[in-house]
Design a protein around this motif. Structure first.
Motif, PDB file in Angstrom:
ATOM      1  N   VAL A  93       0.820  -1.219   0.000  1.00 42.96           N
ATOM      2  CA  VAL A  93       0.000   0.000   0.000  1.00 42.96           C
ATOM      3  C   VAL A  93       0.848   1.262   0.000  1.00 42.96           C
ATOM      4  O   VAL A  93       0.300   2.373  -0.009  1.00 42.96           O
ATOM      5  CB  VAL A  93      -0.955   0.009   1.218  1.00 42.96           C
ATOM      6  N   GLY A  94       2.159   1.112  -0.002  1.00 42.00           N
ATOM      7  CA  GLY A  94       3.031   2.287  -0.025  1.00 42.00           C
ATOM      8  C   GLY A  94       4.040   2.242   1.097  1.00 42.00           C
ATOM      9  O   GLY A  94       4.225   1.225   1.763  1.00 42.00           O
ATOM     10  N   ALA A  95       4.707   3.376   1.294  1.00 43.29           N
ATOM     11  CA  ALA A  95       5.732   3.492   2.336  1.00 43.29           C
ATOM     12  C   ALA A  95       5.100   4.104   3.585  1.00 43.29           C
ATOM     13  O   ALA A  95       4.736   5.284   3.592  1.00 43.29           O
ATOM     14  CB  ALA A  95       6.893   4.341   1.852  1.00 43.29           C
ATOM     15  N   SER A 170      -2.124  -6.651   4.129  1.00 40.47           N
ATOM     16  CA  SER A 170      -1.459  -5.557   3.411  1.00 40.47           C
ATOM     17  C   SER A 170       0.012  -5.496   3.804  1.00 40.47           C
ATOM     18  O   SER A 170       0.426  -5.993   4.859  1.00 40.47           O
ATOM     19  CB  SER A 170      -2.125  -4.216   3.726  1.00 40.47           C
ATOM     20  N   THR A 172       3.788  -2.959   3.557  1.00 39.26           N
ATOM     21  CA  THR A 172       4.411  -1.656   3.347  1.00 39.26           C
ATOM     22  C   THR A 172       5.898  -1.859   3.131  1.00 39.26           C
ATOM     23  O   THR A 172       6.506  -2.787   3.699  1.00 39.26           O
ATOM     24  CB  THR A 172       4.179  -0.712   4.531  1.00 39.26           C
TER      25      THR A 172
END
Length: 207
Positions: A93-95, A170, A172
């Motif tokens: 989902v991103g950093a 999820s 990261t």
């Protein structure tokens, strides 16, 4: 009678004169063709050439090509650099440098040098505290670029109540470190070295 003899004599002289002229021409031709040399031999001169002389035109020289044929440049095949080894993480989902699991019992902090996760309540047996540790020990695990993960001595907590929640299933990624949230715990590791840890209430695993 006398007149007839005189006419016959004139005809004989004419005939002899014609014969003498032809002989003179023949002898003259032979004299031109055979010229005596001082050494006793004779040099034969070529007779007159009949017919017009045809001038022979020399064929133009063939031009030989000295230039090399054009060469076709073959493109140099460059070998592309080896792709960086990627680690498949589900649903990135991103950093997110700081986050909580949905249970809010585990909090993590990721930087470019390490990833650390703390757990609040757990049932696993707490490892023995090192003699040099002046803080808390047994609920915090970290992995750096230097080797396998390990429990660390801390004086603070990575569990921040206002940190965003990383949903179950999820992941990261921050720099070379990544974490995946599971219903049973959290898994974090160095994407290059594959060293990391699994942290849950039941059993921590260091690798």
């Amino acid at each position: 009678m006398r007149a007839g003899q005189l006419l016959a004599g004139l005809l004989a002289v004419g005939v002899l004169s014609g014969c003498g002229s032809a002989a003179d021409v023949a002898s003259t031709d032979r004299a031109q063709q055979a010229t005596p040399r001082s050494d006793g031999t004779t040099q034969t001169s070529p007779g007159p050439t009949s017919g017009p002389k045809t001038a022979t035109t020399p064929a133009p020289p063939t031009k030989s090509s000295t230039s090399s044929p054009p060469t076709t440049s073959t493109p140099t095949k460059t070998t592309p650099p080896a792709p960086r080894r990627t680690r498949q993480l589900p649903n990135v989902v991103g950093a997110i440098p700081r986050f909580l699991t949905p249970s809010r019992n585990i909090g993590c902090a990721i930087s470019r040098g390490q990833v650390r996760c703390d757990i609040g309540e757990h049932v696993y047996r707490t490892p023995r505290k090192p003699s040099g540790c002046q803080g808390d020990y047994g609920q915090s695990i970290a992995v750096t670029k230097q080797g396998i993960a390990a429990f660390i001595c801390v004086t603070d907590s990575a569990i921040r109540r206002r940190a965003p929640v990383l949903a179950y299933g999820s992941s990261t990624v921050v720099g070379d470190f990544g974490c995946t949230s599971r219903t049973s715990g959290i898994r974090c590791f160095d994407l290059k070295s594959r060293h990391g840890f699994w942290l849950s209430q039941q059993q921590p695993v260091l690798f």
